[in-house]
Design a protein around this motif. Structure first.
Motif, PDB file in Angstrom:
ATOM      1  N   ALA A  50      18.971  12.252   9.283  1.00 51.80           N
ATOM      2  CA  ALA A  50      17.906  11.451   8.017  1.00 51.80           C
ATOM      3  C   ALA A  50      19.052  10.477   7.922  1.00 51.80           C
ATOM      4  O   ALA A  50      18.155   9.090   7.133  1.00 51.80           O
ATOM      5  CB  ALA A  50      18.566  12.475   6.426  1.00 51.80           C
ATOM      6  N   ARG A  51      20.256  10.191   8.431  1.00 55.34           N
ATOM      7  CA  ARG A  51      20.454   8.722   8.527  1.00 55.34           C
ATOM      8  C   ARG A  51      20.727   7.868   9.746  1.00 55.34           C
ATOM      9  O   ARG A  51      21.087   8.714  10.807  1.00 55.34           O
ATOM     10  CB  ARG A  51      21.666   8.929   7.498  1.00 55.34           C
ATOM     11  CG  ARG A  51      21.664   9.519   6.447  1.00 55.34           C
ATOM     12  CD  ARG A  51      23.129   8.701   5.354  1.00 55.34           C
ATOM     13  NE  ARG A  51      22.274   8.867   3.916  1.00 55.34           N
ATOM     14  CZ  ARG A  51      22.476  10.586   3.120  1.00 55.34           C
ATOM     15  NH1 ARG A  51      22.465  11.189   4.036  1.00 55.34           N
ATOM     16  NH2 ARG A  51      21.908  10.662   2.006  1.00 55.34           N
ATOM     17  N   PRO A  52      21.080   6.987  10.817  1.00 52.09           N
ATOM     18  CA  PRO A  52      21.414   6.423  11.674  1.00 52.09           C
ATOM     19  C   PRO A  52      22.490   6.529  12.582  1.00 52.09           C
ATOM     20  O   PRO A  52      23.492   7.198  12.157  1.00 52.09           O
ATOM     21  CB  PRO A  52      21.385   5.010  11.718  1.00 52.09           C
ATOM     22  CG  PRO A  52      20.876   4.592  10.480  1.00 52.09           C
ATOM     23  CD  PRO A  52      21.429   6.121   8.997  1.00 52.09           C
ATOM     24  N   LEU A  53      21.992   7.606  13.692  1.00 50.31           N
ATOM     25  CA  LEU A  53      22.330   7.592  14.854  1.00 50.31           C
ATOM     26  C   LEU A  53      22.674   6.812  15.997  1.00 50.31           C
ATOM     27  O   LEU A  53      21.592   6.820  16.691  1.00 50.31           O
ATOM     28  CB  LEU A  53      22.100   9.762  14.929  1.00 50.31           C
ATOM     29  CG  LEU A  53      22.410  10.261  16.798  1.00 50.31           C
ATOM     30  CD1 LEU A  53      24.933  10.360  16.086  1.00 50.31           C
ATOM     31  CD2 LEU A  53      21.990  11.383  16.773  1.00 50.31           C
ATOM     32  N   MET A  54      23.826   6.890  16.225  1.00 53.84           N
ATOM     33  CA  MET A  54      23.746   6.974  17.703  1.00 53.84           C
ATOM     34  C   MET A  54      24.566   7.089  18.910  1.00 53.84           C
ATOM     35  O   MET A  54      25.757   7.743  18.524  1.00 53.84           O
ATOM     36  CB  MET A  54      24.658   5.096  18.230  1.00 53.84           C
ATOM     37  CG  MET A  54      24.552   4.080  19.513  1.00 53.84           C
ATOM     38  SD  MET A  54      25.765   2.582  18.485  1.00 53.84           S
ATOM     39  CE  MET A  54      23.954   1.264  17.782  1.00 53.84           C
ATOM     40  N   LEU A  55      24.221   6.773  20.366  1.00 55.49           N
ATOM     41  CA  LEU A  55      24.960   7.665  21.393  1.00 55.49           C
ATOM     42  C   LEU A  55      24.937   7.113  22.868  1.00 55.49           C
ATOM     43  O   LEU A  55      23.770   6.220  23.213  1.00 55.49           O
ATOM     44  CB  LEU A  55      24.166   9.330  21.925  1.00 55.49           C
ATOM     45  CG  LEU A  55      24.204   9.773  20.615  1.00 55.49           C
ATOM     46  CD1 LEU A  55      22.589  11.517  21.304  1.00 55.49           C
ATOM     47  CD2 LEU A  55      25.563  10.545  20.102  1.00 55.49           C
ATOM     48  N   HIS A  56      26.352   7.016  22.997  1.00 57.41           N
ATOM     49  CA  HIS A  56      26.691   6.649  24.424  1.00 57.41           C
ATOM     50  C   HIS A  56      26.784   6.978  25.366  1.00 57.41           C
ATOM     51  O   HIS A  56      27.386   8.043  25.345  1.00 57.41           O
ATOM     52  CB  HIS A  56      27.923   5.908  24.054  1.00 57.41           C
ATOM     53  CG  HIS A  56      28.207   5.313  22.938  1.00 57.41           C
ATOM     54  ND1 HIS A  56      27.454   4.022  23.344  1.00 57.41           N
ATOM     55  CD2 HIS A  56      29.041   4.640  21.420  1.00 57.41           C
ATOM     56  CE1 HIS A  56      27.501   2.825  21.896  1.00 57.41           C
ATOM     57  NE2 HIS A  56      28.487   3.822  21.286  1.00 57.41           N
ATOM     58  N   ILE A  57      25.937   7.125  26.356  1.00 56.93           N
ATOM     59  CA  ILE A  57      26.169   8.541  27.443  1.00 56.93           C
ATOM     60  C   ILE A  57      26.195   7.566  28.901  1.00 56.93           C
ATOM     61  O   ILE A  57      25.246   6.026  29.403  1.00 56.93           O
ATOM     62  CB  ILE A  57      24.025   9.049  27.345  1.00 56.93           C
ATOM     63  CG1 ILE A  57      23.611   9.075  26.237  1.00 56.93           C
ATOM     64  CG2 ILE A  57      23.990   9.880  28.410  1.00 56.93           C
ATOM     65  CD1 ILE A  57      22.534   9.602  26.382  1.00 56.93           C
ATOM     66  N   PRO A  58      27.648   8.065  29.573  1.00 59.77           N
ATOM     67  CA  PRO A  58      27.869   7.531  30.529  1.00 59.77           C
ATOM     68  C   PRO A  58      26.204   8.457  31.526  1.00 59.77           C
ATOM     69  O   PRO A  58      26.366   9.328  31.961  1.00 59.77           O
ATOM     70  CB  PRO A  58      29.067   7.698  31.106  1.00 59.77           C
ATOM     71  CG  PRO A  58      29.325   9.165  30.079  1.00 59.77           C
ATOM     72  CD  PRO A  58      28.040   8.659  28.597  1.00 59.77           C
ATOM     73  N   THR A  59      26.029   7.974  32.989  1.00 64.16           N
ATOM     74  CA  THR A  59      25.326   8.139  34.049  1.00 64.16           C
ATOM     75  C   THR A  59      25.829   9.569  34.496  1.00 64.16           C
ATOM     76  O   THR A  59      24.897  10.169  35.073  1.00 64.16           O
ATOM     77  CB  THR A  59      24.479   7.316  34.446  1.00 64.16           C
ATOM     78  OG1 THR A  59      24.344   6.256  35.122  1.00 64.16           O
ATOM     79  CG2 THR A  59      23.852   6.185  33.180  1.00 64.16           C
TER      80      THR A  59
END
Length: 231
Positions: free
Chosen positions: A158-167
């Motif tokens: 319901a509220r902002p989410l950021m995900l950092h993904i190393p490939t």
């Protein structure tokens, strides 16, 4: 910079410690919960909290392993296997309950102001679960593991989410990353950032895993994200 506080568990089973870092002057504009890796509340996690305090936040890092080995601190470069042995023993739902207790206690310390969270590895997974299962105001996850198995909860973000993904994350293979993008790219509250050619742990504060330029980029994105959503 920091001190230790005690937080009561929601289930009445006891209390657990948390590392608390406060900004200079003690007037926090908002708060951020720092969710540990499988290495406990070690020097790196405490330094993450200290850095958030320097940015003006009240930062709290709860000891989520208190039901297993309270106070454990492991070195990612030399004690990986010991940490991995703890992972399957950890009750993740109880962990979320402890994060809920931390949110409640932390909000009281900022007079009902906004509370975000940032997590790493296991903590990255828990940051996603916090976004889907609690009333946290904003969440950030770094190299969260097994999030593809939680995509059926994405409707609850319901509220902002950021995900950092190393490939080239050794714990999050390409097919898992693909499912994460397929399940979350179109979500209006979710932002995914890929870090090409980087492995798990690239944004750790200390040790061999850290990649300075990428860590600084990811952390700058996190800082801007919190500045926008915890204001």
């Amino acid at each position: 910079m920091g001190t230790t506080i005690s937080i009561d568990a929601l289930d009445g089973s006891g209390s657990f410690n948390a590392y608390l870092a406060e900004p200079a002057g003690g007037n926090a504009r908002a708060a951020v919960i720092v969710i540990q890796e499988v290495f406990g509340i070690n020097a790196g996690i405490r330094d993450k909290a200290d850095e958030l305090a320097r940015q003006g936040y009240l930062a709290v890092a709860p000891d989520l392993f208190w039901r297993l080995e309270p106070g454990i601190e492991l070195d990612p470069d030399t004690q990986l296997q010991q940490a991995l042995d703890l992972f399957p023993k950890f009750d993740q739902q109880k962990g979320i309950e402890d994060i809920e207790a931390t949110i409640k206690a932390t909000r009281a310390r900022v007079d009902g102001g906004k509370v975000g969270c940032v997590g790493y590895c296991l903590g990255g997974r828990l940051a996603y679960m916090t976004a889907t299962r609690t009333d946290i105001d904003a969440s950030v996850g770094y190299y969260g593991v097994g999030i593809d198995g939680l995509l059926n909860e994405s409707h609850a973000i319901a509220r902002p989410l950021m995900l950092h993904i190393p490939t080239v994350d050794g714990f999050v293979p390409p097919e898992v990353q693909k499912r994460m993008h397929e399940g979350l790219d179109s979500h209006p509250r979710v932002t995914l950032h890929d870090y090409v050619g980087l492995d798990h742990g690239f944004a750790t504060q200390f040790g061999k895993r850290r990649v300075d330029d990428a860590a600084e980029l990811a952390d700058s994105r996190t800082s801007a994200f919190f500045a926008e959503h915890l204001a």
